[in-house]
Enzyme design. Structure first.
Site, PDB file in Angstrom:
ATOM      1  N   ASP A   6      -6.989 -10.731   6.750  1.00  0.00           N
ATOM      2  CA  ASP A   6      -6.138  -9.545   6.794  1.00  0.00           C
ATOM      3  C   ASP A   6      -4.744  -9.879   7.311  1.00  0.00           C
ATOM      4  O   ASP A   6      -4.518 -10.898   7.944  1.00  0.00           O
ATOM      5  CB  ASP A   6      -6.801  -8.501   7.704  1.00  0.00           C
ATOM      6  CG  ASP A   6      -6.328  -7.081   7.435  1.00  0.00           C
ATOM      7  OD1 ASP A   6      -5.402  -6.889   6.624  1.00  0.00           O
ATOM      8  OD2 ASP A   6      -6.899  -6.150   8.032  1.00  0.00           O
ATOM      9  N   GLU A  49       0.853  -1.195   0.000  1.00  0.00           N
ATOM     10  CA  GLU A  49       0.000   0.000   0.000  1.00  0.00           C
ATOM     11  C   GLU A  49       0.887   1.242   0.000  1.00  0.00           C
ATOM     12  O   GLU A  49       1.200   1.774   1.055  1.00  0.00           O
ATOM     13  CB  GLU A  49      -0.878   0.046   1.257  1.00  0.00           C
ATOM     14  CG  GLU A  49      -1.727  -1.163   1.500  1.00  0.00           C
ATOM     15  CD  GLU A  49      -2.383  -1.132   2.878  1.00  0.00           C
ATOM     16  OE1 GLU A  49      -3.071  -2.088   3.200  1.00  0.00           O
ATOM     17  OE2 GLU A  49      -2.184  -0.146   3.622  1.00  0.00           O
ATOM     18  N   GLU A  99      -7.175  -6.245  -1.529  1.00  0.00           N
ATOM     19  CA  GLU A  99      -6.712  -4.893  -1.190  1.00  0.00           C
ATOM     20  C   GLU A  99      -5.503  -4.572  -2.068  1.00  0.00           C
ATOM     21  O   GLU A  99      -5.644  -4.385  -3.264  1.00  0.00           O
ATOM     22  CB  GLU A  99      -6.396  -4.755   0.293  1.00  0.00           C
ATOM     23  CG  GLU A  99      -6.216  -3.302   0.687  1.00  0.00           C
ATOM     24  CD  GLU A  99      -5.774  -3.101   2.123  1.00  0.00           C
ATOM     25  OE1 GLU A  99      -5.938  -1.977   2.628  1.00  0.00           O
ATOM     26  OE2 GLU A  99      -5.238  -4.035   2.739  1.00  0.00           O
ATOM     27  N   GLU A 128      -8.584   4.098   4.286  1.00  0.00           N
ATOM     28  CA  GLU A 128      -8.180   3.917   5.675  1.00  0.00           C
ATOM     29  C   GLU A 128      -6.963   4.770   6.033  1.00  0.00           C
ATOM     30  O   GLU A 128      -6.774   5.140   7.204  1.00  0.00           O
ATOM     31  CB  GLU A 128      -7.875   2.449   5.963  1.00  0.00           C
ATOM     32  CG  GLU A 128      -6.679   1.900   5.224  1.00  0.00           C
ATOM     33  CD  GLU A 128      -6.453   0.407   5.470  1.00  0.00           C
ATOM     34  OE1 GLU A 128      -5.317   0.044   5.815  1.00  0.00           O
ATOM     35  OE2 GLU A 128      -7.402  -0.380   5.323  1.00  0.00           O
TER      36      GLU A 128
END
Length: 662
Positions: free
Chosen positions: A414, A173, A463, A469
């Site tokens: 996750d 990310e 993701e 977030e």
């Protein structure tokens, strides 16, 4: 003596050139051409309509026994063929995908081959071995060369630790840096997909597909030349439970190989998407085409949809007579909200299982799971449960069976934060196990998708994106707005994103600040609405809390009614990191979405795809004061212009969303 030495040198050089053989393949439209040269090694190059995409680039695979596939290769056979078919795609941005390509497979002595496929929009190649028993792959090497030091959009791994060994564990990310290849940080790995600007509007997007029983690929600029090399995480040797709430397996030591696998197999596709304009990148199907076909015979139980989500809004509901938090009363409130608005799911995110136990069969006393699932069912809502990686992996079969029997419909898994072979195998094992029990899987905290969502359609989301977030804690200098108009051209080329949008608290650039318990988005309200059209996500979150949504009835109704899978997609206008506008069709209704960066923007969109007939446009546009108060918007219902030219205007960080119907 000098003359003799020169003659020997020239003779050796000419013999080497004579020993080289070249094999060519063209795309169906004849614009793309690859030339594969077999000499001392195997190299390939790629051009598009006279533009060099890749200069000659060497590829090889080294086995642990010392054999190098691609070193001093001896061609035994070359076969060519063409395919023209259609792939059904029930949970995608279109109902079917055209699969049209030319293929060339070069077989070599030593029981291996390399397959090359050319589509009109890109190249893919993969190694294939036909060896007995098991093989150990020490490394798969590739050096992707360019003659020009192109600008790129590159995302580094999260870790800034000094060695690659320490960088293999990361959440995938990161925002993009827009730098020339030689200017990139050669001490850091870069994640896929990776975008290269070839000039004159053309782009190259590098990614991979059909990644099974094998580690994912990173890139690194290894020299001062415009060149990228592939890097793979070695197989874990020593692991230790730890990380976030002891829900991860941290790799402490790695083996000296990247994969131990079957000797008779096809390896992952290396994918090179080539676009003539930025619009083509947004509507690319290469990864879906190259993935293995579905292994789930009956997909009738798979139900995409939207999810009322608790974690982003910190369970921070108000105006109620009970204490909000991770408890039955709060989740019944979420369920009531979902039921009232036709939202298919409610997710129980982290906190419902006993902390630090990594045991998903131990539920906190404030939660009665059977009661929640039963209550949701009575309201025509289904439940999805969050699961930390280690807790899910250690007892997968029992956990999935237990909650499937209870009536839970899926898991959001996750904190994998790796893509070595062991972790990729976990993804396939999870997908297969959940499919047997008719459970959905949303992989969060994971690398980009590589087509698993086609092979196991119950894998409904991934993701591997720097989603909303981040705004719970990122500083005021953080630029999510530019990222929003960048990743659809790069990360979304690989497949769906679990971005988790839907904020009802919206902030201008000057007014944004991180607030963990009452988070806000950057950009306007209409921007949030438009993302439900732009971002591909078959399982789409409503990230804000139900109390806020109930105060914003018009926006909530639009979000709640928007589909998450589509019959057709039309990209209307787009430019990387600046703006994007697209329309998507579901049944006989079209939805329109547009986003801009921090520049205010006026656009004229061509709606001629609608064809004949009278259409209405139910639109949400930035309000006249949206540059000061980002929540300002205006809803209108107007006829679609007869000339099908729609003029729209967006505020800085703005958006535009509409529903089009006869």
């Amino acid at each position: 003596m000098k003359v003799q030495a020169l003659l020997v040198f020239l003779l050796a050089g000419s013999m080497s050139l004579m020993a080289q053989k070249s094999y060519q393949l063209q795309s169906p439209d004849r614009k793309l051409q690859t030339v594969v040269t077999v000499g001392d090694n195997v190299e390939f190059s790629l051009t598009h309509d006279g533009t060099e995409v890749l200069a000659p680039s060497a590829i090889s695979m080294t086995l642990q026994n010392g054999e190098v596939l691609g070193a001093k290769p001896k061609v035994s056979k070359v076969t060519k063929g063409s395919v023209d078919k259609v792939i059904p795609s029930p949970f995608y941005k279109k109902t079917e995908v055209s699969d049209i390509y030319n293929e060339m497979t070069i077989s070599f002595r030593g029981d291996y081959s390399i397959a090359f496929r050319l589509y009109n929009d890109g190249l893919a190649y993969r190694f294939i071995t036909r060896k007995k028993g098991e093989i150990v792959v020490a490394d798969e090497a590739a050096t992707y060369n360019f003659s020009t030091d192109h600008k790129t959009f590159s995302a580094y791994v999260n870790s800034t630790k000094p060695t690659f060994e320490e960088q293999f564990s990361n959440s995938f990310e990161q925002p993009y840096v827009n730098e020339a290849i030689t200017k990139l940080n050669d001490k850091r790995l870069m994640i896929l997909p990776y975008l290269v600007d070839l000039g004159n509007g053309k782009k190259l997007c590098i990614t991979e597909a059909d990644l099974e029983d094998y580690p994912g690929m990173f890139l690194n600029n290894a020299t001062d030349k415009p060149s990228l090399k592939s890097v793979h995480a070695p197989y874990p040797k020593v692991k230790q439970q730890g990380g976030h709430n002891r829900l991860q397996m941290l790799v402490k030591e790695r083996e000296d190989f990247i994969a131990k696998t079957k000797g008779n197999r096809s390896f992952p596709w290396r994918v090179f998407v080539v676009s003539e304009n930025d619009k083509q990148l947004v509507d690319c199907d290469m990864v879906y085409r190259l993935a293995s076909p579905s292994r789930v015979s009956d997909v009738s139980w798979i139900k995409p949809g939207k999810v009322a989500w608790d974690w982003w809004n910190d369970w921070n509901i108000y105006g109620v007579d009970f204490r909000a938090g991770i408890n039955n009363d709060t989740y019944k409130y979420y369920i009531d909200f979902a039921s009232e608005h036709g939202i298919e799911y409610v997710i129980l995110d982290e906190g419902w299982a006993v902390n630090l136990e990594a045991d998903l069969l131990k539920v906190i006393p404030e939660i009665n799971m059977e009661e929640i699932v039963s209550y949701a069912k009575s309201k025509n809502v289904d439940i999805i449960l969050w699961a930390g990686f280690y807790a899910f992996d250690r007892d997968m079969e029992n956990v999935v069976k237990h909650y499937a029997d209870m009536g839970v419909k899926g898991f959001k898994v996750d904190f994998m934060d790796r893509d070595d072979q062991e972790l990729i195998n976990f993804l396939y094992r999870s997908a297969e196990t959940c499919a047997r029990y008719k459970m959905l899987v949303d992989f969060h905290g994971i690398c980009k998708p590589t087509g698993l969502q086609r092979t196991y359609p119950n894998v409904i989301n991934y993701e591997g994106v720097n989603g909303l977030e981040q705004l719970k804690w990122s500083p005021a200098s953080y630029d999510m707005v530019t990222y929003d108009v960048t990743f659809p051209f790069i990360r979304m080329v690989a497949g769906p994103v679990d971005y988790t949008q839907g904020a009802m608290r919206n902030a201008t650039r000057a007014n944004y600040r991180p607030v963990n318990s009452e988070p806000m988005s950057q950009g306007t309200r209409c921007r949030q609405l438009a993302t439900y059209v732009i971002f591909e996500s078959p399982l789409n979150m409503l990230c804000d809390n139900p109390t806020n949504y109930m105060r914003e009835k018009e926006c909530t109704e639009f979000i709640a009614n928007i589909p998450t899978v589509w019959n057709e997609t039309q990209v209307l206008d787009a430019k990387v990191s600046e703006y994007i506008a697209m329309a998507r069709q579901h049944d006989d209704i079209w939805y329109l979405g547009a986003l801009t960066n921090w520049e205010p923007r006026e656009m004229e969109l061509d709606l001629s795809f609608l064809g004949d007939g009278d259409y209405k446009l139910e639109l949400f546009k930035d309000g006249i004061n949206a540059d000061r108060a980002a929540c300002d918007y205006k809803k209108e219902i107007i006829p679609v212009p007869a000339d099908r030219k729609l003029k729209i205007k967006m505020a800085p960080g703005g958006g535009y969303a509409a529903k089009i119907y006869k």
